[in-house]
Structures are given as structure tokens and as C-alpha cells.
Scaffold this motif. Structure first.
Motif, short mmCIF file in Angstrom:
data_model
loop_
_atom_site.label_atom_id
_atom_site.label_comp_id
_atom_site.label_asym_id
_atom_site.label_seq_id
_atom_site.Cartn_x
_atom_site.Cartn_y
_atom_site.Cartn_z
N HIS A 100 -11.46 3.12 0.14
CA HIS A 100 -9.11 3.09 1.59
C HIS A 100 -8.93 3.17 0.48
CE1 HIS A 100 -12.60 -0.24 2.80
NE2 HIS A 100 -11.92 -0.44 3.70
N ALA A 101 -7.87 4.30 1.05
CA ALA A 101 -6.52 5.43 0.08
C ALA A 101 -5.79 4.56 1.25
CB ALA A 101 -7.00 6.79 0.21
N SER A 102 -5.08 5.03 0.20
CA SER A 102 -3.67 4.56 0.51
C SER A 102 -2.44 5.50 1.57
CB SER A 102 -1.91 4.01 -0.29
OG SER A 102 -2.46 5.13 -0.84
N SER A 155 1.14 -1.04 0.12
CA SER A 155 -0.17 -0.03 0.55
C SER A 155 1.02 1.59 0.15
CB SER A 155 -1.10 -0.06 1.22
OG SER A 155 0.26 0.04 2.27
N SER A 156 2.49 1.28 0.22
CA SER A 156 3.51 2.32 0.35
C SER A 156 4.29 2.17 -0.91
CB SER A 156 3.87 1.97 1.67
OG SER A 156 4.78 2.78 1.30
N MET A 157 3.86 3.37 -1.86
CA MET A 157 4.99 3.20 -3.02
C MET A 157 6.37 2.91 -2.70
SD MET A 157 3.10 2.24 -5.86
CE MET A 157 1.90 1.88 -4.92
N GLN A 158 6.85 4.21 -1.68
CA GLN A 158 7.87 3.58 -1.31
C GLN A 158 8.47 1.99 -0.67
OE1 GLN A 158 10.76 6.30 -1.29
NE2 GLN A 158 11.99 4.62 -1.50
N ALA A 159 7.71 1.53 -0.60
CA ALA A 159 8.07 0.15 -0.06
C ALA A 159 8.09 -0.51 -1.11
CB ALA A 159 6.67 0.32 1.27
#
Length: 300
Positions: A129-131, A92-96
Motif C-alpha cells: 500500500h502506498a500513500s 497518510s498525507s504529509m501535508q495533512a
């Protein structure tokens, strides 16, 4: 779906390179090869990881929960065939996702197979739902994470060519409204799952020719309808097929000696997507530009 002549020539070259690696018509073996299956601590992904390890592969197991991930690794180890290692990442995290891709790229210079399986689903009766990045969550996890992985791991897949990317999409399909991609209009979030899955199909059609030139065959597929998974049960829906049915269908394509790059597979053979948008070159170009903007990862 019409295929231009140059595109078909690329597909033919890929099929020929695959055929040179093994006897004609023989199922592919993943003995000694490295494979990444995202979302492989439960459901379809877990069964694919187990099946690939049983074939002798080294499986990169991915999920959010370290305990469940290690349980899959331990199960594979006890079986005595293949091997596995777990990597945690919250898609859900683009950095992750970017960090995960960088780690895999560093640890595994050659990658023979990438299965983009990780996903989430919500019904229209649930709230939007939002990331963490503010993206609609299904679009982020089901689609954007896969965009990051195929593009950042492309050199590793090319180094192992002939190699494959399998995008686990769905028969569920909703066209992308480029004026409301994040589904913020009233009631639009009900289209979230179908939109994210059709985006996977569109990405596959658009990127496959360039990947094929490097010996990487990319396809998308519908595994099985409403499998008996945690995700389906959490939606309050009655399962219609078993996880084993989905696993067997996906594995039959993973092992298939020939695949058509860019195709959407349904019931084991290329089929038209459930919505025509993936056939629209203009829509695909918009999706490519949007994906690069949202993830910070371009298609080169």
C-alpha cells in the motif's frame, strides 16, 4: 544499549526536574494538563484518551472519522472528569500531518504529553500500500507522521517542561534497508510494519538527548502483544492480549515518576530493541536525513 556519560547526565537532569514537580516516587498526575493522543478514536488510543481524561487532563482526540472522534469527546464529557476536543487529520498525507501539527501548535501553546499511537498494519499476504505522497503506507502513518509531530510540536512541549513524548512502537522489528525504504522489491512489503516500528525506536534513541536538554523526555515502548483491536482483527489474527492490558502498561509509563530518555520499554522497563539497528549511529543519521527529506520537517 551503551549510554555515553554526557547522555546520562542529561537524563539525570530531566529526572531531577521531574522530581521537583511532585513528591518523590509519586505517580505523575495529568490534572489540568494538555495531552495529545493520536489515533484515539478506537482501540488503545481511545482507552488512553479516556484514562487521561479520568485523571483530569484535557485530551486532544485525533482520528480520521469525525463521528467517532466526537463520540469519544462526548463520552469524556459525560464522565464529568477532564475535557476533550477532536481534530481530524489523515496521517497518510504529509501535508495533512503538517497542517494538523500547525493547528495544534497554534491552539495549544503548551503541551504536556504527546502519545504517538496512530498506526496501520498489513500482512505480507496483502498487496503493498502506498500513500498519496508515494510512500509505503505503514512507514508514512506509523513513523513519518510521528517524526513531523515531535519536531513541529517541540516548542510547545518545551514550553510545558517537564513534558513527555511516548512513541507506541512494537516488539515487531525489521531493519531499514536504505536502498529500498519504500519496500518496492518483490516481497519486501512484508517487512513494512516491523520496519516502521523499528524506525520509531531509532528516532527515539537519536532525538531523545536533544529533547531532554529542553526538559522533554521521549521514550518508545511495546504496549502489549496482539491486543484485541480492530487493526489486529482486520489482519485475521487471533488476539493474545486485551486492550485493557495495553492501556494499563502504557499508562503506568505515562504516569511513572521517572523514565530513561531514549529507552525502549518492554514489560515496564528499559530493554534492548528486537533488532540492533537502533544502536547503529550511522543508520540513525541516515534515518534523520531521510525523514527530513520525505516530510519537509527538519530535526533542529
Amino acid at each position: 544499549m551503551r549510554r555515553p556519560l554526557a547522555w546520562l547526565l542529561i537524563a539525570t537532569l530531566v529526572l531531577l526536574s521531574t522530581a521537583q514537580a511532585q513528591p518523590a516516587g509519586a505517580p505523575l498526575s495529568y490534572q489540568g494538563k494538555t495531552v495529545l493522543v493520536t489515533g484515539s478514536t478506537d482501540g488503545l488510543g481511545r482507552e488512553l484518551a479516556r484514562a487521561l481524561a479520568a485523571d483530569g487532563a484535557h485530551v486532544i482526540v485525533h482520528g480520521r472519522n469525525a463521528e467517532r472522534g466526537q463520540a469519544v469527546v462526548d463520552e469524556i464529557t459525560r464522565a464529568g472528569k477532564g475535557s476533550a476536543k477532536f481534530y481530524a487529520a489523515d496521517f497518510s498525507s504529509m501535508q495533512a500531518v503538517r497542517d494538523f501539527a500547525d493547528t495544534i501548535a497554534k491552539d495549544y501553546p503548551k503541551l504536556n504529553l504527546l502519545v504517538n499511537n496512530a498506526g496501520v498494519a498489513f500482512t505480507g499476504n496483502q498487496p503493498r500500500h502506498a500513500s498519496a505522497d508515494g510512500h509505503e503506507l505503514q512507514f508514512a502513518v506509523n513513523y513519518l507522521a510521528g517524526w513531523v509531530l515531535v519536531n513541529k510540536l517541540r516548542p510547545n512541549l518545551a514550553a510545558a517542561a517537564p513534558s513527555r513524548i511516548v512513541n507506541v512502537a512494537s516488539g515487531s522489528a525489521a531493519p531499514i534497508d536504505f536502498d529500498d525504504v519504500m519496500l518496492e522489491k518483490p516481497g519486501a512489503h512484508a517487512r513494512g510494519y516491523g520496519q516502521s516500528k523499528l524506525a520509531q525506536v531509532s528516532m527515539t534513541v537519536e532525538l531523545a538527548p536533544a529533547f531532554a536538554r529542553q526538559g522533554i523526555t521521549m521514550i518508545s515502548l511495546h504496549p502489549a502483544t496482539m491486543m484485541d483491536t480492530t487493526m489486529v482483527r482486520s489482519l485475521g489474527m487471533a488476539p493474545r492480549t486485551s486492550v485493557d492490558e495495553g492501556r494499563d502498561h502504557v499508562m503506568s509509563l505515562i504516569r511513572s515518576p521517572t523514565l530513561e530518555p531514549g529507552a525502549f520499554y518492554l514489560d515496564g522497563k528499559p530493554a534492548e530493541p528486537m533488532d540492533p539497528q537502533p544502536n547503529d549511529a550511522g543508520a540513525r543519521a541516515k534515518l534523520v536525513a531521510l525523514s527530513a527529506e520525505l516530510t519537509g520537517v527538519p530535526f533542529l
